[in-house]
Scaffold this motif. Structure first.
Motif, PDB file in Angstrom:
ATOM      1  N   LYS A   1       0.119   9.410   0.768  1.00 58.83           N
ATOM      2  CA  LYS A   1      -1.026   8.606   1.172  1.00 58.83           C
ATOM      3  C   LYS A   1      -2.165   9.484   1.675  1.00 58.83           C
ATOM      4  O   LYS A   1      -1.985  10.237   2.635  1.00 58.83           O
ATOM      5  CB  LYS A   1      -0.623   7.636   2.297  1.00 58.83           C
TER       6      LYS A   1
ATOM      7  N   GLN B   1      -1.700   7.374 -10.356  1.00 57.00           N
ATOM      8  CA  GLN B   1      -2.945   6.886  -9.748  1.00 57.00           C
ATOM      9  C   GLN B   1      -3.710   8.069  -9.165  1.00 57.00           C
ATOM     10  O   GLN B   1      -3.138   8.903  -8.472  1.00 57.00           O
ATOM     11  CB  GLN B   1      -2.599   5.876  -8.649  1.00 57.00           C
TER      12      GLN B   1
ATOM     13  N   GLY C   1      -6.737   8.436  -6.621  1.00 57.21           N
ATOM     14  CA  GLY C   1      -7.401   7.559  -5.671  1.00 57.21           C
ATOM     15  C   GLY C   1      -8.886   7.835  -5.534  1.00 57.21           C
ATOM     16  O   GLY C   1      -9.413   8.850  -6.022  1.00 57.21           O
ATOM     17  N   ALA C   2      -9.542   6.903  -4.860  1.00 50.08           N
ATOM     18  CA  ALA C   2     -10.995   6.978  -4.663  1.00 50.08           C
ATOM     19  C   ALA C   2     -11.414   8.324  -4.060  1.00 50.08           C
ATOM     20  O   ALA C   2     -12.409   8.919  -4.470  1.00 50.08           O
ATOM     21  CB  ALA C   2     -11.430   5.835  -3.759  1.00 50.08           C
ATOM     22  N   ARG C   3     -10.625   8.786  -3.098  1.00 52.52           N
ATOM     23  CA  ARG C   3     -10.999  10.030  -2.397  1.00 52.52           C
ATOM     24  C   ARG C   3     -10.875  11.250  -3.293  1.00 52.52           C
ATOM     25  O   ARG C   3     -11.401  12.312  -2.970  1.00 52.52           O
ATOM     26  CB  ARG C   3     -10.137  10.194  -1.146  1.00 52.52           C
TER      27      ARG C   3
ATOM     28  N   HIS D   1      -8.522  -3.369  -1.733  1.00 53.36           N
ATOM     29  CA  HIS D   1      -9.393  -2.364  -1.121  1.00 53.36           C
ATOM     30  C   HIS D   1     -10.856  -2.787  -1.224  1.00 53.36           C
ATOM     31  O   HIS D   1     -11.670  -2.428  -0.383  1.00 53.36           O
ATOM     32  CB  HIS D   1      -9.183  -0.992  -1.766  1.00 53.36           C
TER      33      HIS D   1
ATOM     34  N   LYS E   1      -9.333   5.578  -9.942  1.00 54.53           N
ATOM     35  CA  LYS E   1     -10.094   4.676  -9.085  1.00 54.53           C
ATOM     36  C   LYS E   1     -11.489   5.242  -8.805  1.00 54.53           C
ATOM     37  O   LYS E   1     -11.657   6.461  -8.662  1.00 54.53           O
ATOM     38  CB  LYS E   1      -9.323   4.424  -7.784  1.00 54.53           C
TER      39      LYS E   1
ATOM     40  N   ARG F   1     -12.794  -0.435  -7.079  1.00 57.60           N
ATOM     41  CA  ARG F   1     -12.078  -0.719  -5.833  1.00 57.60           C
ATOM     42  C   ARG F   1     -13.026  -0.876  -4.643  1.00 57.60           C
ATOM     43  O   ARG F   1     -12.624  -0.788  -3.496  1.00 57.60           O
ATOM     44  CB  ARG F   1     -11.017   0.345  -5.568  1.00 57.60           C
TER      45      ARG F   1
ATOM     46  N   GLU G   1       0.308   7.118  -6.444  1.00 59.01           N
ATOM     47  CA  GLU G   1      -0.815   8.061  -6.337  1.00 59.01           C
ATOM     48  C   GLU G   1      -0.383   9.524  -6.220  1.00 59.01           C
ATOM     49  O   GLU G   1       0.493   9.863  -5.419  1.00 59.01           O
ATOM     50  CB  GLU G   1      -1.686   7.665  -5.126  1.00 59.01           C
TER      51      GLU G   1
ATOM     52  N   GLU H   1      -2.415  -5.543  -3.204  1.00 62.34           N
ATOM     53  CA  GLU H   1      -1.441  -5.116  -2.192  1.00 62.34           C
ATOM     54  C   GLU H   1      -0.701  -6.326  -1.612  1.00 62.34           C
ATOM     55  O   GLU H   1      -1.331  -7.301  -1.174  1.00 62.34           O
ATOM     56  CB  GLU H   1      -2.137  -4.305  -1.093  1.00 62.34           C
TER      57      GLU H   1
ATOM     58  N   ASP I   1      -9.584  -4.005  -8.051  1.00 60.01           N
ATOM     59  CA  ASP I   1      -8.729  -3.925  -6.856  1.00 60.01           C
ATOM     60  C   ASP I   1      -9.413  -4.693  -5.716  1.00 60.01           C
ATOM     61  O   ASP I   1     -10.137  -4.110  -4.910  1.00 60.01           O
ATOM     62  CB  ASP I   1      -8.551  -2.448  -6.480  1.00 60.01           C
TER      63      ASP I   1
ATOM     64  N   ARG J   1       3.277  -1.329  -7.625  1.00 56.92           N
ATOM     65  CA  ARG J   1       2.504  -0.250  -7.025  1.00 56.92           C
ATOM     66  C   ARG J   1       3.088   0.094  -5.646  1.00 56.92           C
ATOM     67  O   ARG J   1       3.763  -0.727  -5.026  1.00 56.92           O
ATOM     68  CB  ARG J   1       1.034  -0.632  -6.853  1.00 56.92           C
TER      69      ARG J   1
ATOM     70  N   CYS K   1       0.864  -1.183   0.000  1.00 58.19           N
ATOM     71  CA  CYS K   1       0.000   0.000   0.000  1.00 58.19           C
ATOM     72  C   CYS K   1       0.897   1.228   0.000  1.00 58.19           C
ATOM     73  O   CYS K   1       0.813   2.074  -0.887  1.00 58.19           O
ATOM     74  CB  CYS K   1      -0.909  -0.022   1.226  1.00 58.19           C
TER      75      CYS K   1
ATOM     76  N   ASP L   1      -2.920  -0.397   5.562  1.00 59.82           N
ATOM     77  CA  ASP L   1      -3.600  -1.510   4.881  1.00 59.82           C
ATOM     78  C   ASP L   1      -2.964  -2.892   5.064  1.00 59.82           C
ATOM     79  O   ASP L   1      -3.068  -3.759   4.168  1.00 59.82           O
ATOM     80  CB  ASP L   1      -3.769  -1.187   3.385  1.00 59.82           C
TER      81      ASP L   1
HETATM   82  C1  PEP Z   1      -4.421   2.658  -2.488  1.00 57.74           C
HETATM   83  O1  PEP Z   1      -4.381   2.200  -3.642  1.00 57.74           O
HETATM   84  O2  PEP Z   1      -3.614   2.354  -1.596  1.00 57.74           O
HETATM   85  C2  PEP Z   1      -5.558   3.534  -2.128  1.00 57.74           C
HETATM   86  C3  PEP Z   1      -5.460   4.477  -1.208  1.00 57.74           C
HETATM   87  O3  PEP Z   1      -6.659   3.230  -2.827  1.00 57.74           O
HETATM   88  P1  PEP Z   1      -8.129   3.910  -2.822  1.00 57.74           P
HETATM   89  O4  PEP Z   1      -7.934   5.293  -3.352  1.00 57.74           O
HETATM   90  O5  PEP Z   1      -8.911   3.014  -3.722  1.00 57.74           O
HETATM   91  O6  PEP Z   1      -8.616   3.882  -1.393  1.00 57.74           O
END
Ligand code: PEP
Ligand code: MN
Length: 337
Positions: free
Chosen positions: A131, A182, A184-186, A272, A207, A237, A164, A298, A269, A126, A102, A309
């Motif tokens: 983070k 990347q 990310g989801a957020r 996650h 994502k 994800r 990311e 991961e 993914d 990855r 992660c 993670d």
């Molecule tokens: C990740 O890939 O470690 C991650 C933070 O993914 P996500 O944005 O999908 O939570």
């Protein structure tokens, strides 16, 4: 697009809507019905700005017949897009696997994991150097030092790197170290970040937000393509649900839906998507079976000590098993791993 008039709409109101449509340079096709009149619109190359139409007196609703996205849609681009990251291709018969921790925690950790995932058949490495954590007190990543470690992994193991970007500044930094950005989801709906990614020459792994619909995911991708970067790989994800036996609910139906609606590849993914190490193997097999164009997994050499993670990270031996089992699933649907 279709403008549906209220049953009580007057002739003048219908004519006013027709005129507004024509003033936009489009053609209006009024279709009187038993209950109400609908007005079809043709000639639009882009989404019609419907706000001013829906505000007009007598208008009941606006129905979009075509999708609200364009560049990412299958209608616009019927062939599957093949997205290249170095020699790795997403969207073809080969199903690439991205694997790694992660977070980038140390050079030793990354080298140990990279050696094992490469030997097991992973195509890319990855690891997050930046983070986005739920708590500001949790490990936030090694930053540029982490990117330097990733670059060494690429040099030593010849594995393209995905990492990311959390904002436009980190994206610029990542461009000089990594092979794929990347988002990310957020940050799936961070539109300034998406626009910045659209100006990059690197491919983007986008994502799905944890509460995003697939239309929202595709609209987010549209931002990147609209800025001129056609190289987007989508990623399912997992989404929030009422389930508490997993961290997220991996929405496998997203994969065939995206394949029908868009030409962009979509990877899965399961790390996650489940949040639990013991479920990653099964959901990886399922993802390949429903047609995922890749996996992102991961892997950590000491998950119990992971800075993020750990609970969903596989140990390298488990990753070996996963690679062996998914290969046979891929063969069943005429794909290779
Ligand atoms: C990740 O890939 O470690 C991650 C933070 O993914 P996500 O944005 O999908 O939570
Ligand atoms: Mn993670």
């Amino acid at each position: 697009m279709l403008v549906v008039m209220e049953g009580s709409a007057t002739k003048e109101q219908i004519e006013a809507v027709v005129k507004s449509i024509e003033d936009m340079g489009l053609r209006a096709h009024p279709m009187p019905g038993a209950q109400r009149t609908a007005i079809g619109i043709t000639g639009n190359k882009q989404m019609v700005k419907d706000a001013m139409l829906s505000a007009q007196p007598g208008v009941l609703e606006i129905i979009h017949v075509t999708q609200p996205f364009k560049l990412v849609s299958r209608e616009f681009h019927p062939e599957d897009s093949h997205i290249k990251v170095g020699d790795v291709v997403f969207g073809g018969a080969f199903v690439p696997v991205m694997a790694g921790p992660c977070s980038v925690e140390s050079e030793d950790q990354c080298m140990v994991v990279a050696e094992r995932v490469k030997a097991a058949g992973a195509s890319m490495f990855r690891g997050g150097a930046f983070k986005p954590r739920t708590s500001p007190y949790d490990f936030q990543g090694l930053g540029e030092d982490g990117l330097k470690i990733l670059k060494k992994v690429r040099e030593k193991y010849d594995l393209p790197i995905v990492t990311e970007a959390v904002d436009p500044e980190t994206l610029t930094l990542i461009e000089s170290y990594a092979d794929m950005i990347q988002i990310g989801a957020r940050n799936m709906q961070n539109y300034s970040l998406l626009r910045r990614a659209g100006k990059s020459s690197l491919p983007v792994l986008l994502k799905r937000g944890m509460s995003a619909t697939l239309t929202e995911l595709l609209m987010a991708a549209e931002y990147i393509l609209a800025e001129g970067n056609p190289n987007v790989v989508l990623c399912e994800r997992g989404i929030r649900s009422f389930a508490d036996h997993t961290r997220n609910t991996l929405d496998l139906s997203a994969i065939p839906y995206v394949h029908r609606t868009s030409h962009l590849p979509i990877v899965s993914d399961p790390s996650h998507g489940t949040g639990r190490r013991d479920k990653v193997d099964a959901l990886s097999r399922a993802s390949v079976a429903v047609g995922a164009d890749g996996l992102i997994i991961e892997v950590h050499n000491e998950p119990e000590k992971a800075l993020s993670d750990g609970a969903q990270s596989l140990i390298p031996d488990q990753f070996d098993n996963l690679m062996n089992t998914v290969k046979s699933i891929a063969g069943v649907i005429n794909r290779r791993m």
